[in-house]
Design an enzyme around this catalytic site. Sequence first.
Site, PDB file in Angstrom:
ATOM      1  N   LYS A  82      25.420  31.989  74.418  1.00  0.00           N
ATOM      2  CA  LYS A  82      25.083  30.566  74.281  1.00  0.00           C
ATOM      3  C   LYS A  82      24.187  30.093  75.424  1.00  0.00           C
ATOM      4  CE  LYS A  82      29.013  29.203  71.426  1.00  0.00           C
ATOM      5  NZ  LYS A  82      30.213  28.341  71.285  1.00  0.00           N
ATOM      6  N   HIS A 214      39.473  33.273  75.674  1.00  0.00           N
ATOM      7  CA  HIS A 214      39.211  31.834  75.627  1.00  0.00           C
ATOM      8  C   HIS A 214      40.516  31.050  75.770  1.00  0.00           C
ATOM      9  CE1 HIS A 214      35.271  32.721  73.215  1.00  0.00           C
ATOM     10  NE2 HIS A 214      35.255  33.193  74.440  1.00  0.00           N
TER      11      HIS A 214
END
Length: 257
Positions: A82, A214
């Site tokens: 990203k 995460h």
Amino acid sequence: MGKQGSFDNRESLVAAVKQVDVVICAIAGNHIRSHAVPEQIKLIQAIKEAGNIKRFLPSEFGIDPDKMMDAMEPGNVTFIDKREVRRAIEEAGIPYTYVSANCFAGYFVGGLAQLGRLTPPSDKVFLYGDGNTKAIWVDEDDVATYTIKTAVDPRSENKTVYIRPPANILSQREVIELWEKQSGNVLEKISISREEFLNLMKGQNLAEQIGMTHFYHIFYDGCLYNFEIGEEGKEATELYPEVKYTTVEAYLNRYLY
């Protein structure tokens, strides 16, 4: 009917982009990194060639990748990919808005943040550490509403918009307690230490390890709420106070049966 573009056909992609003013990308994570040239990079190239786009919102909608420079492997691959997209947008000089939507309610609220579970457990629940680390839980419909609003808002141009509904800044323990109050069912709570969680990751397949990484950063490190929004960012509920967002408490009502 508008033209359709294909990532495998640059001319068609440019032609499709030329028909609109704003591009909002929502491709899944596996498409972000599954090609020799990532699909969003192809889209950025098409947007630059078309030259007419007033705002581009890349596919993010989770943890701010620029806040995750020290993320663990293998979950760090998501943030690396990203960031690559972000830097390509900025280098191309394309007006952008990055949206950090934190924890999607459909994945996190219903299962009380239990790995691989989408509905509330009936007997016991696992806590990450003491369960008191703050996270941010957001209904996907609200993510869409804020995203559409910010896409055409000059205040959010070249900014990161963080969706932080005040009533939804809650710890895992607080979400569990809300469910217990609504359902009338008190759950056995089993704490998982950092070390135990990291040991659980071993032996899992790559996709599961990425997801667990995460979870680790969210519920042990508090990566969603351990920083202040600076001058380069905006907060969605402050920008759009007229939006009546869905609270975690209201969201949990759908699981009462």
